[in-house]
Design a protein around this motif. Structure first.
Motif, mmCIF file in Angstrom:
data_model
loop_
_atom_site.group_PDB
_atom_site.id
_atom_site.type_symbol
_atom_site.label_atom_id
_atom_site.label_comp_id
_atom_site.label_asym_id
_atom_site.label_seq_id
_atom_site.Cartn_x
_atom_site.Cartn_y
_atom_site.Cartn_z
ATOM 1 N N THR A 1 0.842 -1.196 0.000
ATOM 2 C CA THR A 1 0.000 0.000 0.000
ATOM 3 C C THR A 1 0.877 1.246 0.000
ATOM 4 O OG1 THR A 1 -1.711 -1.174 1.247
ATOM 5 C CG2 THR A 1 -1.841 1.222 1.221
ATOM 6 N N MET A 2 0.428 2.279 -0.709
ATOM 7 C CA MET A 2 1.157 3.547 -0.774
ATOM 8 C C MET A 2 0.250 4.684 -0.335
ATOM 9 S SD MET A 2 3.126 5.332 -4.020
ATOM 10 C CE MET A 2 1.631 5.931 -4.820
ATOM 11 N N SER A 3 0.816 5.658 0.379
ATOM 12 C CA SER A 3 0.049 6.822 0.811
ATOM 13 C C SER A 3 -0.319 7.683 -0.394
ATOM 14 C CB SER A 3 0.851 7.646 1.822
ATOM 15 O OG SER A 3 2.022 8.168 1.214
ATOM 16 N N LYS A 4 -1.370 8.480 -0.227
ATOM 17 C CA LYS A 4 -1.844 9.324 -1.324
ATOM 18 C C LYS A 4 -0.896 10.484 -1.614
ATOM 19 C CE LYS A 4 -5.842 7.189 -1.842
ATOM 20 N NZ LYS A 4 -6.156 6.433 -3.077
ATOM 21 N N SER A 5 -0.221 10.964 -0.595
ATOM 22 C CA SER A 5 0.633 12.140 -0.755
ATOM 23 C C SER A 5 2.009 11.866 -0.169
ATOM 24 C CB SER A 5 0.002 13.361 -0.073
ATOM 25 O OG SER A 5 -0.228 13.093 1.299
ATOM 26 N N PRO B 1 10.969 3.933 -8.278
ATOM 27 C CA PRO B 1 11.485 5.082 -9.040
ATOM 28 C C PRO B 1 12.169 6.101 -8.144
ATOM 29 C CG PRO B 1 9.083 5.165 -8.863
ATOM 30 C CD PRO B 1 9.505 3.826 -8.343
ATOM 31 N N LYS B 2 13.201 6.747 -8.679
ATOM 32 C CA LYS B 2 13.918 7.764 -7.922
ATOM 33 C C LYS B 2 13.006 8.960 -7.653
ATOM 34 C CE LYS B 2 18.657 6.767 -9.371
ATOM 35 N NZ LYS B 2 19.885 7.308 -10.009
ATOM 36 N N GLY B 3 13.178 9.530 -6.490
ATOM 37 C CA GLY B 3 12.401 10.713 -6.152
ATOM 38 C C GLY B 3 11.055 10.428 -5.516
ATOM 39 N N SER C 1 -0.523 -3.852 -7.695
ATOM 40 C CA SER C 1 -0.999 -2.686 -6.953
ATOM 41 C C SER C 1 -0.876 -1.428 -7.797
ATOM 42 C CB SER C 1 -0.204 -2.524 -5.655
ATOM 43 O OG SER C 1 1.092 -2.019 -5.936
ATOM 44 N N ASP C 2 -1.318 -0.304 -7.198
ATOM 45 C CA ASP C 2 -1.160 0.998 -7.861
ATOM 46 C C ASP C 2 0.167 1.670 -7.499
ATOM 47 O OD1 ASP C 2 -1.761 1.430 -5.229
ATOM 48 O OD2 ASP C 2 -3.141 3.097 -5.587
ATOM 49 N N VAL C 3 1.039 0.974 -6.803
ATOM 50 C CA VAL C 3 2.318 1.543 -6.377
ATOM 51 C C VAL C 3 3.291 1.557 -7.557
ATOM 52 C CG1 VAL C 3 4.244 1.338 -4.773
ATOM 53 C CG2 VAL C 3 1.948 0.629 -4.057
ATOM 54 N N PRO C 4 3.876 2.709 -7.896
ATOM 55 C CA PRO C 4 4.874 2.734 -8.971
ATOM 56 C C PRO C 4 6.073 1.864 -8.599
ATOM 57 C CG PRO C 4 4.160 4.961 -8.392
ATOM 58 C CD PRO C 4 3.630 4.046 -7.334
ATOM 59 N N TRP C 5 6.410 0.949 -9.468
ATOM 60 C CA TRP C 5 7.487 -0.001 -9.155
ATOM 61 C C TRP C 5 7.933 -0.660 -10.440
ATOM 62 C CZ3 TRP C 5 7.558 -5.670 -8.256
ATOM 63 C CH2 TRP C 5 8.703 -6.083 -7.567
ATOM 64 N N ALA D 1 -0.291 4.641 -9.807
ATOM 65 C CA ALA D 1 -0.638 5.976 -9.339
ATOM 66 C C ALA D 1 0.381 7.005 -9.825
ATOM 67 C CB ALA D 1 -0.718 5.993 -7.815
ATOM 68 N N GLU D 2 -0.085 8.207 -10.066
ATOM 69 C CA GLU D 2 0.806 9.307 -10.395
ATOM 70 C C GLU D 2 1.456 9.832 -9.114
ATOM 71 O OE1 GLU D 2 1.496 10.400 -13.427
ATOM 72 O OE2 GLU D 2 0.128 8.957 -14.388
#
Length: 391
Positions: free
Chosen positions: A46-50, A105-107, A142-146, A232-233
């Motif tokens: 899971t990833m936080s929205k912000s 991803p970096k950043g 998931s929606d986590v960028p990876w 997710a963006e």
């Protein structure tokens, strides 16, 4: 509520590996169970929205929750409840973290949590590599960028033969405990213990490991295509490339001179710290001048000091790397094949049963030994078949 369970299987070194999603933790970014034999691991991602404010690192946490009910046992503590993570549980979480972390991803500054839970353990099929597969599958759908997926596998050496995914009982006779994870194209994590295994055998074991994980990676890719969520963006927090380039132009030659002329670690560190402080002070003054010169209502051109510091670290890393690659000289003056001075002493501490001091350069290990009876062995309360440890 209608549940749509998706089940995927593949051949994993002659055994059926089963990955399921859709039944548990539907509100998680991604959730899967992975089963090999009667060992089953559950994973969520899971990833936080912000993004998290005020940090300059990627806030990833990987936790493995070992539960003794998975092996049909009740914890041996006074309260008969699960306590703090065992040493083995911590090591499993770390090996999963080392596999996953380089592929984000970096950043990225959004908080990401990967939680692993042991649901069942048959006493034979080991959990650590299944944990890597479960975490990889959960992140992939998931929606986590990876930039996965990955998979992990263990290779043993038993009676002169390489064995993929050896069981606990087989590992008792193995000269090699090689754990490898990687993507479809390359290996990205290796951890190994061995009893004088030759280099040729190690290379064959690594190649066999990478070959063995390909069916699992293909299965996870199929899962992602069929049931995966859109990624997710996110807003990457990356340093200003123009600042990085400017810092490099300013200090690269001076950094290289320090690395060449200061082979002593502490002297080199002091010289680099002084140069870094000088650089930051210069940019602080520039920012102050920009604020003073800015017209009313005009935004001054402020340079981020964190970007300057990050640029300086990048310059140091580049200078060290280039000297090693092109000249074959490490920062302390050693070549590729030179080792630090070694020394060993015993009898350092009086009255104890034994003591020894081993030194390699400036790194030292002081070991003190106490002998006891077998009754003093440490009792282990985990899912591993190993019940006691005598050291």
């Amino acid at each position: 509520m209608t549940q749509q369970v998706h089940r995927y299987t593949c051949d994993f070194a002659g055994k059926e590996l089963v990955i399921e999603t859709g039944k548990l933790a539907q509100q998680a970014g991604g959730a899967v169970t992975v089963r090999l034999g009667d060992t089953m691991v559950f994973a969520t991602a899971t990833m936080s929205k912000s993004p998290r404010d005020g940090i300059n690192f990627f806030p990833l946490s990987v936790d493995y929750e070992e539960r003794l009910y998975a092996g049909g046992r009740i914890p041996g503590s006074y309260f008969r409840r699960e306590g703090r993570p065992s040493e083995q549980a911590i090591l499993i979480a770390r090996v999963v973290d080392r596999t996953l972390r380089p592929l984000f991803p970096k950043g990225l500054r959004n908080e990401v949590q990967v939680i692993l839970l042991s649901l069942s353990h048959d006493g034979e099929h080991q959990i650590d590599m299944l944990g890597i597969i479960a975490a990889s599958a959960a992140l992939a759908i998931s929606d986590v960028p990876w930039n996965g997926p990955v998979a992990g596998v263990r290779v043993g050496l038993i009676d002169g033969e390489l064995v993929v995914n050896p069981t606990h009982s087989q590992m008792e006779d193995s000269l090699l405990d090689l754990r490898v994870s990687g993507t479809a194209d390359a290996v990205n994590m290796v951890e190994c213990g061995a009893n004088e295994v030759d280099e040729e055998t190690m290379v064959r074991a690594l190649m066999l490991a990478h070959e063995s994980i390909q069916p699992v990676i293909e299965t996870i890719n199929r899962m992602r295509e069929e049931v995966g969520k859109p990624k997710a963006e996110f807003t990457p927090f990356l340093p200003d490339e123009s600042v990085i380039a400017e810092v490099r132009d300013k200090v690269y030659d001076r950094v290289r001179d320090i690395i060449i002329n200061h082979t002593d670690k502490s002297e080199r560190g002091e010289a680099l710290s002084a140069l870094r402080d000088e650089l930051l002070a210069e940019y602080e003054q520039r920012n102050a001048d920009a604020v003073a010169a800015a017209a009313e209502g005009e935004e001054p051109a402020i340079v981020s000091l964190s970007d300057v510091a990050e640029g300086f670290e990048a310059v140091v890393k580049e200078a060290v790397r280039q000297r090693i690659i092109k000249e074959g000289i490490r920062p302390d003056g050693r070549g590729y094949t030179d080792i630090r001075a070694l020394s060993a002493e015993v009898g350092i501490v009086p009255r104890v049963h034994g003591s020894g001091l081993f030194s390699r350069g400036e790194t030292q290990v002081l070991t003190i030994l106490t002998l006891g009876t077998p009754r003093d062995a440490k009792k282990l309360d985990g899912l591993s078949p190993e019940e006691t440890r005598r050291y």
